[in-house]
Design a protein around this motif. Structure first.
Motif, mmCIF file in Angstrom:
data_model
loop_
_atom_site.group_PDB
_atom_site.id
_atom_site.type_symbol
_atom_site.label_atom_id
_atom_site.label_comp_id
_atom_site.label_asym_id
_atom_site.label_seq_id
_atom_site.Cartn_x
_atom_site.Cartn_y
_atom_site.Cartn_z
ATOM 1 N N ARG A 1 0.816 -1.389 0.198
ATOM 2 C CA ARG A 1 -0.045 -0.040 -0.136
ATOM 3 C C ARG A 1 0.815 1.327 0.221
ATOM 4 N NH1 ARG A 1 -2.863 3.702 4.413
ATOM 5 N NH2 ARG A 1 -0.453 3.738 4.984
ATOM 6 N N ASP A 2 2.052 1.269 0.979
ATOM 7 C CA ASP A 2 2.714 2.418 1.104
ATOM 8 C C ASP A 2 3.587 2.645 -0.280
ATOM 9 O OD1 ASP A 2 1.681 2.694 3.562
ATOM 10 O OD2 ASP A 2 3.430 1.727 4.408
ATOM 11 N N LEU A 3 4.123 1.531 -0.984
ATOM 12 C CA LEU A 3 4.724 1.910 -2.122
ATOM 13 C C LEU A 3 3.851 2.138 -3.320
ATOM 14 C CD1 LEU A 3 7.346 -1.436 -1.848
ATOM 15 C CD2 LEU A 3 7.917 0.897 -1.602
ATOM 16 N N VAL A 4 2.983 1.726 -3.411
ATOM 17 C CA VAL A 4 2.118 2.051 -4.593
ATOM 18 C C VAL A 4 1.484 3.412 -4.265
ATOM 19 C CG1 VAL A 4 -0.227 1.428 -5.756
ATOM 20 C CG2 VAL A 4 1.447 -0.221 -5.027
ATOM 21 N N THR B 1 -7.305 5.953 6.810
ATOM 22 C CA THR B 1 -8.476 6.774 7.023
ATOM 23 C C THR B 1 -9.556 5.865 6.982
ATOM 24 O OG1 THR B 1 -8.084 6.825 4.431
ATOM 25 C CG2 THR B 1 -7.539 8.824 5.385
ATOM 26 N N GLY B 2 -10.627 6.504 7.056
ATOM 27 C CA GLY B 2 -12.113 5.748 6.963
ATOM 28 C C GLY B 2 -12.194 4.768 8.059
ATOM 29 N N THR B 3 -11.729 5.330 9.147
ATOM 30 C CA THR B 3 -11.699 4.266 10.413
ATOM 31 C C THR B 3 -13.118 4.481 11.282
ATOM 32 O OG1 THR B 3 -10.973 6.094 11.965
ATOM 33 C CG2 THR B 3 -9.405 4.686 10.783
ATOM 34 N N LEU B 4 -13.439 3.263 11.928
ATOM 35 C CA LEU B 4 -14.520 3.174 12.665
ATOM 36 C C LEU B 4 -14.793 4.256 13.810
ATOM 37 C CD1 LEU B 4 -14.883 -0.673 13.638
ATOM 38 C CD2 LEU B 4 -16.276 0.895 12.041
ATOM 39 N N ILE C 1 -12.757 17.027 8.896
ATOM 40 C CA ILE C 1 -13.419 15.997 8.158
ATOM 41 C C ILE C 1 -13.800 16.539 6.961
ATOM 42 C CG2 ILE C 1 -15.426 14.308 8.211
ATOM 43 C CD1 ILE C 1 -15.331 14.573 11.451
ATOM 44 N N GLU C 2 -14.211 17.570 6.820
ATOM 45 C CA GLU C 2 -14.759 18.383 5.734
ATOM 46 C C GLU C 2 -13.581 18.667 4.667
ATOM 47 O OE1 GLU C 2 -17.924 21.170 6.335
ATOM 48 O OE2 GLU C 2 -19.017 19.737 7.673
ATOM 49 N N GLN C 3 -12.495 18.727 5.458
ATOM 50 C CA GLN C 3 -11.170 19.432 4.438
ATOM 51 C C GLN C 3 -10.717 17.994 3.841
ATOM 52 O OE1 GLN C 3 -8.093 21.098 6.716
ATOM 53 N NE2 GLN C 3 -6.579 20.718 5.144
ATOM 54 N N TYR C 4 -10.606 17.085 4.558
ATOM 55 C CA TYR C 4 -10.075 15.629 3.800
ATOM 56 C C TYR C 4 -11.194 14.942 3.272
ATOM 57 C CZ TYR C 4 -5.825 16.874 5.905
ATOM 58 O OH TYR C 4 -4.405 17.737 6.240
ATOM 59 N N LYS C 5 -12.361 15.242 3.543
ATOM 60 C CA LYS C 5 -13.601 14.415 2.946
ATOM 61 C C LYS C 5 -13.408 12.904 3.431
ATOM 62 C CE LYS C 5 -14.155 17.493 -0.818
ATOM 63 N NZ LYS C 5 -15.010 18.040 -0.370
ATOM 64 N N ALA C 6 -12.811 12.794 4.845
ATOM 65 C CA ALA C 6 -12.499 11.417 5.305
ATOM 66 C C ALA C 6 -12.296 11.653 6.864
ATOM 67 C CB ALA C 6 -11.303 10.696 4.514
ATOM 68 N N TYR C 7 -12.255 10.713 7.527
ATOM 69 C CA TYR C 7 -11.857 10.705 8.932
ATOM 70 C C TYR C 7 -10.356 9.913 8.787
ATOM 71 C CZ TYR C 7 -12.731 10.811 13.848
ATOM 72 O OH TYR C 7 -12.465 11.002 15.107
ATOM 73 N N VAL C 8 -9.441 10.959 9.323
ATOM 74 C CA VAL C 8 -8.071 10.466 9.195
ATOM 75 C C VAL C 8 -7.650 10.006 10.786
ATOM 76 C CG1 VAL C 8 -5.688 11.369 9.130
ATOM 77 C CG2 VAL C 8 -7.491 12.334 7.593
ATOM 78 N N GLU C 9 -6.936 8.851 10.717
ATOM 79 C CA GLU C 9 -6.600 8.126 11.901
ATOM 80 C C GLU C 9 -5.693 9.159 12.856
ATOM 81 O OE1 GLU C 9 -4.127 4.101 13.101
ATOM 82 O OE2 GLU C 9 -3.495 5.285 10.884
ATOM 83 N N VAL C 10 -4.535 9.695 12.236
ATOM 84 C CA VAL C 10 -3.657 10.092 13.293
ATOM 85 C C VAL C 10 -3.007 11.293 12.222
ATOM 86 C CG1 VAL C 10 -1.471 10.006 14.519
ATOM 87 C CG2 VAL C 10 -2.619 7.914 13.687
ATOM 88 N N PHE C 11 -2.651 12.508 13.167
ATOM 89 C CA PHE C 11 -2.183 13.746 12.356
ATOM 90 C C PHE C 11 -0.870 14.035 13.008
ATOM 91 C CE2 PHE C 11 -6.606 14.441 11.560
ATOM 92 C CZ PHE C 11 -6.517 15.000 10.187
ATOM 93 N N GLU C 12 0.008 14.822 12.261
ATOM 94 C CA GLU C 12 1.281 15.257 12.776
ATOM 95 C C GLU C 12 0.965 16.090 13.965
ATOM 96 O OE1 GLU C 12 4.499 14.531 11.581
ATOM 97 O OE2 GLU C 12 3.945 13.578 9.791
ATOM 98 N N PRO C 13 2.118 16.188 14.852
ATOM 99 C CA PRO C 13 2.254 17.014 15.870
ATOM 100 C C PRO C 13 1.661 18.458 15.630
ATOM 101 C CG PRO C 13 4.031 15.506 16.000
ATOM 102 C CD PRO C 13 3.519 15.462 14.590
ATOM 103 N N GLU D 1 -10.054 1.599 5.807
ATOM 104 C CA GLU D 1 -10.197 1.169 4.550
ATOM 105 C C GLU D 1 -9.083 0.621 3.847
ATOM 106 O OE1 GLU D 1 -10.560 4.425 1.513
ATOM 107 O OE2 GLU D 1 -10.385 5.800 3.121
ATOM 108 N N THR D 2 -7.912 0.943 4.391
ATOM 109 C CA THR D 2 -6.696 0.206 3.778
ATOM 110 C C THR D 2 -6.006 -0.575 4.433
ATOM 111 O OG1 THR D 2 -5.234 2.171 3.954
ATOM 112 C CG2 THR D 2 -6.657 1.919 2.114
ATOM 113 N N LEU D 3 -5.271 0.010 5.498
ATOM 114 C CA LEU D 3 -4.249 -0.728 6.666
ATOM 115 C C LEU D 3 -5.283 -1.834 7.198
ATOM 116 C CD1 LEU D 3 -2.182 2.082 8.080
ATOM 117 C CD2 LEU D 3 -1.326 0.562 6.489
#
Length: 383
Positions: free
Chosen positions: A21-24, A364-367, A336-348, A56-58
């Protein structure tokens, strides 16, 4: 093939899946609508017909009892009670086939723990059964559950101290390898409470044991008024999970203590630029991050910002600092509206999703998105 070899084979396949996933550099799904609508769509997508996937991916095609249970109330509130019950019935069958309750079910058949025996999997399972009104599953799996309760008690409980044993246990902050954590102890007390109050038909080896007073005596810093991260020599640290999980679990309900530990979180700036960071630092020597996590994402659970913990904190914060809580929730809705998704973790600094090595990026797309709609309704906040 032995169970051990099966698990190793499955884990190797999962590692290759992450690397691929990361390489692609695969992108993520972007949803339309406002933040609440986006979160609702994500939860619908996480249902694969059998269980709710972690992401949705990991974490696609992975069932995590931790993520499921942290969000089970929100998932039910979104109208998925029947799916929750079907999910639990399926998971219990898999657990029984594997003779173990663990953090994760991989490939729809293999149970494993990331990365140690988990302090939270059994109580989270019981909690979800209770919250979903699935008591029939307890009767069906009574013998298996009693065996797992016995295993849990023998593995965690130290009769000399009334606390967990001096080894690492998997908890929501699962890649940090520290001993005798506050959160592991909180889950042990939670298990005692669940068995006592909600599951009288199951055996309770914790019955009659005082777990709460040893817990407070050991972990509560009476001078600075917060819960220590753990009982290691250098464990007297303000960490987010150690201070919000005891309240989320209902292990501690003292309002003065809650107010003071929220103040400690704020003083440590764990809620800035938005909640919530596990720590105010990222020190590998102190954290002892699991090698696999350190390889892909060294700061995964350091001072990165976790959207799993943020909504829980905002809910607690609201009681004492309603303006701060509403501002924090508005920030979540904006993201959420900026990324149009729910992001798991953000930079500090909160400016982008967390990035690791070799192209590794946040899930992204986590429960966890299931926490947002009920919080919006409770705080009456809309973007």
């Amino acid at each position: 093939m032995t169970n051990g070899l099966v698990k190793v084979k499955v884990l190797i396949k999962e590692a290759f899946k992450i690397a691929k996933r990361d390489l692609v550099g695969k992108g993520y799904k972007r949803y339309s609508g406002n933040a609440v609508e986006i979160c609702s769509q994500i939860i619908e997508d996480r249902w694969n017909g059998t269980f709710f996937e972690g992401g949705e991916t990991l974490f696609k095609e992975q069932f995590w009892i931790r993520d499921f249970s942290l969000n089970v109330k929100g998932i039910i509130a979104l109208g998925h009670i029947d799916k929750v019950r079907r999910n639990l019935a399926w998971a219990l069958d898999i657990y029984k086939d594997n003779a173990a309750i663990g953090t994760t079910i991989l490939e729809r058949r293999t149970v494993t723990d990331f990365w140690h025996y988990s302090a939270d999997s059994l109580p989270f399972l019981l909690f979800s059964i209770r919250e979903s009104g699935s008591s029939w599953l307890v009767e069906k799996h009574k013998d298996f559950l009693n065996r797992e309760i016995k295993k849990y008690f023998r593995t965690l409980y130290d009769p000399q101290t009334g606390l967990v044993r001096e080894i690492p246990f998997s908890i929501p902050k699962d890649v940090i390898m520290r001993n005798r954590s506050c959160v592991a102890n909180s889950f042990m007390i939670f298990t005692q409470k669940l068995l006592d109050k909600s599951f009288p038909e199951l055996n309770n080896p914790f019955a009659g044991r005082d777990l709460r007073n040893p817990f407070i005596d050991a972990f509560w810093n009476r001078y600075h008024r917060y819960f220590r991260n753990d009982l290691e020599r250098d464990g007297d640290v303000v960490s987010a999970d150690a201070n919000i999980m005891p309240y989320w679990l209902g292990v501690i309900d003292d309002k003065k203590m809650l107010k003071s530990l929220i103040d400690s979180i704020k003083k440590e700036h764990l809620d800035e630029p938005f909640p919530l960071k596990y720590h105010s630092f990222s020190d590998q020597r102190w954290m002892r991050t699991h090698p696999a996590a350190r390889f892909f994402s060294p700061n995964y659970q350091g001072d990165s910002i976790w959207t799993m913990m943020g909504p829980i904190y905002i809910d607690l914060e609201y009681e004492f600092y309603p303006d701060d809580a509403r501002a924090h929730l508005r920030k979540y809705l904006e993201l959420i509206e900026q990324y149009k998704a729910y992001v798991e973790v953000f930079e500090p600094d909160g400016k982008s999703p967390l990035k690791g090595r070799f192209g590794h990026v946040s899930e992204t797309g986590t429960l966890w998105s299931a926490m947002i709609p009920p919080l919006v309704e409770k705080l009456n906040v809309y973007a």
